[in-house]
Design an enzyme around this catalytic site. Structure first.
Site, PDB file in Angstrom:
ATOM      1  N   GLU A   1       0.888  -1.183   0.000  1.00 52.51           N
ATOM      2  CA  GLU A   1       0.000   0.000   0.000  1.00 52.51           C
ATOM      3  C   GLU A   1       0.911   1.214   0.000  1.00 52.51           C
ATOM      4  O   GLU A   1       1.582   1.476   0.997  1.00 52.51           O
ATOM      5  CB  GLU A   1      -0.860   0.022   1.269  1.00 52.51           C
ATOM      6  CG  GLU A   1      -1.870  -1.076   1.366  1.00 52.51           C
ATOM      7  CD  GLU A   1      -3.054  -0.871   0.445  1.00 52.51           C
ATOM      8  OE1 GLU A   1      -3.165   0.194  -0.191  1.00 52.51           O
ATOM      9  OE2 GLU A   1      -3.868  -1.797   0.353  1.00 52.51           O
TER      10      GLU A   1
ATOM     11  N   CYS B   1      -1.891   9.534   2.947  1.00 49.79           N
ATOM     12  CA  CYS B   1      -1.669   8.946   1.614  1.00 49.79           C
ATOM     13  C   CYS B   1      -2.863   9.176   0.699  1.00 49.79           C
ATOM     14  O   CYS B   1      -2.703   9.369  -0.499  1.00 49.79           O
ATOM     15  CB  CYS B   1      -1.391   7.459   1.746  1.00 49.79           C
ATOM     16  SG  CYS B   1      -2.770   6.562   2.476  1.00 49.79           S
TER      17      CYS B   1
HETATM   18  P1  NAD Z   1       8.869   4.439   4.276  1.00 43.96           P
HETATM   19  O1  NAD Z   1       8.723   3.613   3.059  1.00 43.96           O
HETATM   20  O2  NAD Z   1      10.083   5.283   4.423  1.00 43.96           O
HETATM   21  O3  NAD Z   1       8.807   3.557   5.589  1.00 43.96           O
HETATM   22  C1  NAD Z   1       7.730   2.717   5.873  1.00 43.96           C
HETATM   23  C2  NAD Z   1       8.195   1.588   6.764  1.00 43.96           C
HETATM   24  O4  NAD Z   1       9.113   0.795   6.025  1.00 43.96           O
HETATM   25  C3  NAD Z   1       8.917   2.039   8.033  1.00 43.96           C
HETATM   26  O5  NAD Z   1       8.540   1.205   9.103  1.00 43.96           O
HETATM   27  C4  NAD Z   1      10.363   1.794   7.683  1.00 43.96           C
HETATM   28  O6  NAD Z   1      11.174   1.526   8.800  1.00 43.96           O
HETATM   29  C5  NAD Z   1      10.264   0.565   6.820  1.00 43.96           C
HETATM   30  N1  NAD Z   1      11.391   0.354   5.920  1.00 43.96           N
HETATM   31  C6  NAD Z   1      12.185   1.279   5.329  1.00 43.96           C
HETATM   32  N2  NAD Z   1      13.138   0.666   4.598  1.00 43.96           N
HETATM   33  C7  NAD Z   1      12.928  -0.661   4.710  1.00 43.96           C
HETATM   34  C8  NAD Z   1      13.577  -1.814   4.180  1.00 43.96           C
HETATM   35  N3  NAD Z   1      14.630  -1.722   3.380  1.00 43.96           N
HETATM   36  N4  NAD Z   1      13.078  -3.027   4.492  1.00 43.96           N
HETATM   37  C9  NAD Z   1      12.009  -3.147   5.299  1.00 43.96           C
HETATM   38  N5  NAD Z   1      11.365  -2.100   5.853  1.00 43.96           N
HETATM   39  C10 NAD Z   1      11.826  -0.867   5.552  1.00 43.96           C
HETATM   40  O7  NAD Z   1       7.543   5.305   4.350  1.00 43.96           O
HETATM   41  P2  NAD Z   1       7.218   6.462   5.380  1.00 43.96           P
HETATM   42  O8  NAD Z   1       8.007   7.660   4.967  1.00 43.96           O
HETATM   43  O9  NAD Z   1       7.314   5.928   6.749  1.00 43.96           O
HETATM   44  O10 NAD Z   1       5.662   6.696   5.098  1.00 43.96           O
HETATM   45  C11 NAD Z   1       5.174   7.588   4.165  1.00 43.96           C
HETATM   46  C12 NAD Z   1       4.752   6.850   2.917  1.00 43.96           C
HETATM   47  O11 NAD Z   1       3.754   5.889   3.240  1.00 43.96           O
HETATM   48  C13 NAD Z   1       4.101   7.789   1.915  1.00 43.96           C
HETATM   49  O12 NAD Z   1       4.567   7.483   0.631  1.00 43.96           O
HETATM   50  C14 NAD Z   1       2.634   7.467   2.050  1.00 43.96           C
HETATM   51  O13 NAD Z   1       1.859   7.778   0.933  1.00 43.96           O
HETATM   52  C15 NAD Z   1       2.658   6.015   2.330  1.00 43.96           C
HETATM   53  N6  NAD Z   1       1.398   5.587   2.941  1.00 43.96           N
HETATM   54  C16 NAD Z   1       0.531   4.818   2.193  1.00 43.96           C
HETATM   55  C17 NAD Z   1      -0.681   4.420   2.724  1.00 43.96           C
HETATM   56  C18 NAD Z   1      -1.634   3.562   1.935  1.00 43.96           C
HETATM   57  O14 NAD Z   1      -2.510   2.938   2.543  1.00 43.96           O
HETATM   58  N7  NAD Z   1      -1.524   3.489   0.622  1.00 43.96           N
HETATM   59  C19 NAD Z   1      -1.019   4.795   4.041  1.00 43.96           C
HETATM   60  C20 NAD Z   1      -0.127   5.588   4.755  1.00 43.96           C
HETATM   61  C21 NAD Z   1       1.090   5.969   4.201  1.00 43.96           C
END
Ligand code: NAD
Length: 491
Positions: free
Chosen positions: A256, A289
């Site tokens: 997502e 998001c």
């Molecule tokens: P991010 O991708 O930086 O991090 C999300 C999670 O992934 C964190 O827990 C992080 O520690 C983990 N992560 C990062 N690198 C990783 C790796 N290599 N392996 C495994 N896990 C890893 O995202 P963010 O900045 O925390 O969140 C914002 C983003 O989330 C925005 O793009 C937003 O649109 C999206 N979002 C989407 C939805 C949806 O339902 N579509 C909902 C909320 C947020």
């Protein structure tokens, strides 16, 4: 040895992991600051590869017994889990507000009740999971939804409690065991969730929590071939990384991701309603998001619409998220503030017109003014990329075809909003290529309905049966309608 508890506004929180029903401290940790005033909230553990391994072993060990229970046996335990969240509602509100900057009022009235419902609703709906049969002339197909195994759940910082429970609910109800990797910029309510799982008496290893950064803990977790599923919500670059790691082990993942959703205002829209909803796009400082961040407005009404929207935006109260009257709070992290301001500044240098905002907000170091940019081309960076801050863009269109072309003209396809006479808006909305779109409304989320994006906004759907399809192994147990006798002429 466990670490001393953190004290966040009077709430005691463990900074440790929760593995196999016990708190586990790490040698490594990271510092956590409040986005409200940058005060140090404490240090939170960073799980090593060894602790990731311990969590997977604990979840594996707990799986046979948990999967062996019926959904009806799991339901009361999960309801107790939801009850425990309810008992600590105030703690969840205060902590997520201090830790992630989410509005206290939103936590109290929206997020916490929804978190409880996320657990209860899926526990209830799992009761019907094994009741599906397909009957043909040849056979009865008992379509079973068997639990898949150990599930890794990875959540982002903008809605940690809501998104964790939205995934944990169906994963546990279906009989899986779970490892939640909390977001490092907002990890604390995940720790409270572990307290609730413990107080509810979930068997050790059924729910596990790992704290840590994505680059270390997250990467070690998603690279592990013992996982049965990975459920991820976050950004596109991280999703690509996770998809590759999961692909190497052929572990199915649900992704997502981000959005750049259109907010369409047709010529026959109720402008005042569309403007009131438009101002909502600044909620959570735009770190949502599914917000409609690209305003596409019919050229004949654009001046009137912008005036109406400006009126609503002017009334927004920017401030401390712990104040119940605040409507726009801080941005989660200094790096995110830098990113948001970078988008605004580059757009302005490139010729965009600032209709309002555009500067850091004087309330605090992690505040940015609600901003609207106009005079843009479809190919501009600010039109094509997710900002994830209080920044909207404005473009105009001459007719429905142009509105649809602009709406569909990015790599994202998460959601959308379409305001207009209902039949007209419904027709236009149907042609916008996204996973969902709201007609003359915003943010209606029913647990039974599918949620997810297309294109770069994700793979898979969550909600209702779609969550269970992902978290289960679907198996067809075929019982012939007539006695079966082997023969080479059988199909
Ligand atoms: P991010 O991708 O930086 O991090 C999300 C999670 O992934 C964190 O827990 C992080 O520690 C983990 N992560 C990062 N690198 C990783 C790796 N290599 N392996 C495994 N896990 C890893 O995202 P963010 O900045 O925390 O969140 C914002 C983003 O989330 C925005 O793009 C937003 O649109 C999206 N979002 C989407 C939805 C949806 O339902 N579509 C909902 C909320 C947020």
């Amino acid at each position: 040895m466990t670490s001393p508890l953190l004290d966040v506004a009077g709430v005691a929180i463990s900074p440790d992991h929760y593995i196999g029903g016990r708190r586990v401290a790490s040698a490594a940790s990271f510092a956590l600051q409040s986005p409200i005033d940058q005060r140090l909230l404490g240090h939170v553990g960073e799980a090593s590869a060894g602790e990731v391994d311990a969590a997977i072993r604990a979840a594996q060990a707990a799986f046979p017994a948990w999967a062996g229970l019926s959904a009806a046996e799991r339901q009361p335990m999960l309801n107790r889990f939801a009850d425990e969240i309810g008992k600590r509602a105030d703690d969840f509100c205060v902590v997520e507000s201090n830790d992630a900057g989410v509005l206290l009022s939103r936590m109290r009235h929206g997020v916490v009740p929804r978190a409880m419902l996320n657990i209860r609703w899926f526990a209830e709906h799992a009761l019907t999971l094994q009741d599906r049969t397909i009957t043909t002339e040849q056979a009865t197909h008992h379509v079973r939804h068997d639990p898949a195994g150990v599930v890794a759940i990875i959540t982002p910082w903008n809605a940690p409690l809501m998104l964790a429970t939205w995934k944990i609910g169906p994963a546990l109800a279906a009989g899986n065991t779970v490892i939640l990797k909390a977001p490092e910029w907002a990890p604390l309510t995940s720790s409270l969730l572990a307290d609730c799982a413990d107080a509810a008496g979930l068997p050790p290893g059924v729910f596990n929590l790992l704290q840590g950064t994505g680059a270390n803990t997250g990467a070690a977790l998603v690279s592990d071939p013992r996982l049965a599923r990975i459920s991820f919500t976050g950004s596109v670059p991280t999703a690509k990384w996770i998809a590759q790691a999961a692909g190497a082990n052929l572990v199915p993942c649900s992704l997502e991701l981000g959005g750049k959703s259109p907010f369409i205002v047709l010529e026959d829209a109720d402008l005042d309603n569309a403007a009131a909803t438009g101002a909502l796009m600044y909620r959570n400082a735009g770190q949502v998001c599914l917000a409609g961040t690209r305003f596409l407005v019919h050229e004949k009404i654009v001046d009137r619409y912008v005036d109406a929207l400006r009126g609503y935006v002017g009334q927004l109260k920017v401030g401390d998220p712990r104040d119940e009257a605040t409507e726009v709070g801080p941005i989660v992290h200094p790096r995110q503030v830098e990113r948001v301001m970078g988008f605004i500044n580059r757009a302005v240098v490139g010729g965009a017109q600032l209709l309002w905002g555009g500067k850091p907000h004087p309330f605090g170091a992690q505040y940015v003014e609600p901003t609207m940019l106009a005079n843009l081309n479809q190919t501009d960076e600010i039109v094509q990329n997710e900002v994830f801050g209080p920044v909207l863009t404005l473009q105009t269109f001459a007719d429905d075809d142009e509105a649809i072309t602009l709406a569909n003209g990015t790599d994202f396809g998460l959601g959308g909003v379409c305001y207009g006479e209902t039949a007209h808006a419904t027709e236009v909305a149907g042609q916008v290529r996204t996973g969902f779109i709201w007609v003359n409304s915003f943010g209606i989320r029913d647990l039974a309905a599918p949620f997810g994006g297309i294109k770069r906004s994700g793979i898979g759907r969550e909600g209702g049966d779609w969550s269970f399809e992902f978290f289960c192994d679907v198996k067809d147990v075929v019982v012939p309608a007539k006695p079966f006798r082997a023969s080479f002429s059988h199909r």
